[in-house]
Design an enzyme around this catalytic site. Structure first.
Site, short mmCIF file in Angstrom:
data_model
loop_
_atom_site.label_atom_id
_atom_site.label_comp_id
_atom_site.label_asym_id
_atom_site.label_seq_id
_atom_site.Cartn_x
_atom_site.Cartn_y
_atom_site.Cartn_z
N LEU A 1 0.82 -1.21 0.00
CA LEU A 1 0.00 0.00 0.00
C LEU A 1 0.86 1.26 0.00
O LEU A 1 0.35 2.36 0.19
CB LEU A 1 -0.94 0.00 1.22
CG LEU A 1 -1.94 -1.15 1.30
CD1 LEU A 1 -2.82 -1.02 2.54
CD2 LEU A 1 -2.80 -1.24 0.05
N THR B 1 11.41 -3.74 -0.42
CA THR B 1 10.73 -4.68 0.46
C THR B 1 11.17 -6.10 0.14
O THR B 1 12.14 -6.31 -0.60
CB THR B 1 9.20 -4.48 0.40
OG1 THR B 1 8.59 -5.28 1.40
CG2 THR B 1 8.61 -4.80 -0.95
N LYS C 1 15.98 -6.53 0.80
CA LYS C 1 16.57 -5.57 1.74
C LYS C 1 18.06 -5.81 1.99
O LYS C 1 18.79 -4.88 2.33
CB LYS C 1 15.79 -5.59 3.06
CG LYS C 1 14.38 -5.06 2.89
CD LYS C 1 13.63 -4.94 4.19
CE LYS C 1 12.22 -4.43 3.93
NZ LYS C 1 11.53 -4.03 5.15
N ASN D 1 15.96 -0.27 3.30
CA ASN D 1 14.60 -0.16 2.76
C ASN D 1 14.34 1.18 2.06
O ASN D 1 13.27 1.39 1.50
CB ASN D 1 13.55 -0.39 3.85
CG ASN D 1 13.37 0.82 4.75
OD1 ASN D 1 14.32 1.56 5.02
ND2 ASN D 1 12.17 1.04 5.23
N ASP E 1 13.16 1.11 8.89
CA ASP E 1 12.37 0.07 9.58
C ASP E 1 12.64 0.06 11.08
O ASP E 1 11.75 -0.27 11.87
CB ASP E 1 12.72 -1.32 9.03
CG ASP E 1 12.08 -1.60 7.68
OD1 ASP E 1 11.00 -1.06 7.41
OD2 ASP E 1 12.68 -2.36 6.89
N GLY F 1 14.58 -12.77 7.88
CA GLY F 1 14.75 -11.98 6.67
C GLY F 1 15.25 -10.57 6.96
O GLY F 1 15.64 -10.26 8.09
N VAL G 1 14.02 -7.69 7.52
CA VAL G 1 13.46 -6.81 8.54
C VAL G 1 13.83 -7.24 9.96
O VAL G 1 13.76 -6.45 10.89
CB VAL G 1 11.92 -6.71 8.39
CG1 VAL G 1 11.22 -7.96 8.89
CG2 VAL G 1 11.37 -5.47 9.07
N ASN H 1 13.82 -19.65 12.85
CA ASN H 1 13.62 -19.59 11.40
C ASN H 1 13.58 -21.00 10.83
O ASN H 1 14.22 -21.91 11.36
CB ASN H 1 14.74 -18.79 10.74
CG ASN H 1 14.42 -18.48 9.29
OD1 ASN H 1 13.46 -17.78 9.00
ND2 ASN H 1 15.21 -19.00 8.37
N THR I 1 14.94 -22.14 8.18
CA THR I 1 16.33 -22.49 7.89
C THR I 1 17.19 -21.98 9.05
O THR I 1 17.44 -20.78 9.15
CB THR I 1 16.80 -21.86 6.56
OG1 THR I 1 15.86 -22.19 5.53
CG2 THR I 1 18.18 -22.34 6.18
#
Length: 265
Positions: free
Chosen positions: A15, A61, A65, A86, A101, A127, A129, A149, A151
């Protein structure tokens, strides 16, 4: 007319154009903000367009990143520490990578008046973020930060970046006060984290960085089991607010109209 973009894959849920174009119009700025689906093969081309002044700024995004860093001339201190970017812009003919972020997450917790001090925090994901969330949390002094996670080696990399982090195996549910979904599981309505919600205990807070859809299965189930929940809406608004300010040297308003704009999508 100046041009700004958000890039990622997937990107249809974003958005960012709705929010940034609202602020551009409010502040009478002759510019447009769009979203663009990219993959690894055309990432370099998109970055060359900002270097050639065809694009004036880019938001980044999932899942770029970290990947974007190799194309950047200089990182801000925040981007260096998290190895996550970001927001892109040019300064003195150099392409700068910044991270909004970190403050976006911190301000979102302040917005709901959630005090992290001495709390146990459990983060799902590793990831781009996650390092931003961990750095923000470190400033707020929780008693424990645990990362899990799918992985595990990726979670171990986050642990190498920040002292004192703990790792939980995927599927394990350690004791916590605040649980954060920082994975992309939830972007699709059918996505499920397969947590054992019955073993979680009572009076926890469920936080999802995803803001569209506004209630993921993770949040729905958290609410079903009696926990309080927060989606990523305010984190999204606050990080965008800082990107906008960097690009346009104008601080846009975060008012009820802005918040409703995101809520009513």
């Amino acid at each position: 007319m100046k041009k700004y973009l958000v890039i990622g894959n997937p990107i249809q849920h974003s958005l960012s154009p709705k929010l940034h174009n609202h602020w551009l119009k409010k502040n009478k700025i002759d510019a447009i903000y769009e979203k663009k689906l990219v993959d690894d093969s055309n990432l370099k081309k998109i970055i060359s367009e900002i270097k050639e002044n065809k694009i004036q700024g880019i938001n980044v995004t999932v899942p770029y990143k970290k990947k974007i860093i190799e194309f950047i001339d200089e990182l801000s201190d925040e981007a260096k520490e998290t190895q996550s970017v970001n927001t892109l812009y040019k300064n003195n003919n150099k392409l700068i990578g910044h991270n909004t972020d970190i403050s976006g997450f911190e301000l979102s917790l302040r917005h709901i008046k959630y005090n992290v001090n001495e709390k146990k925090v459990f983060i799902l994901g590793s990831g781009g973020v996650v390092s931003s969330i961990v750095l923000a949390l470190k400033k707020m002094k929780p008693s424990q930060i645990i990362v899990s996670n799918r992985t595990q080696s990726k979670a171990e990399k986050i642990k190498e970046m920040f002292k004192g982090l703990e790792i939980a195996k995927w599927g394990e549910v350690p004791d916590f006060d605040l649980i954060i979904n920082a994975t992309s599981l939830g972007l699709n309505e059918a996505d499920d984290l397969n947590l054992n919600y019955e073993r979680i205990g009572k009076n926890k807070h469920f936080y999802d960085v995803i803001y569209n859809p506004k209630e993921t299965n993770f949040l729905k189930k958290g609410k079903l089991y009696g926990h309080s929940t927060t989606n990523g809406k305010m984190m999204f608004i606050y990080q965008a607010h800082q990107s906008f300010t960097i690009w346009h040297k104008i601080m846009p308003q975060i008012d009820n109209d802005t918040i409703r704009l995101i809520e009513n999508d």
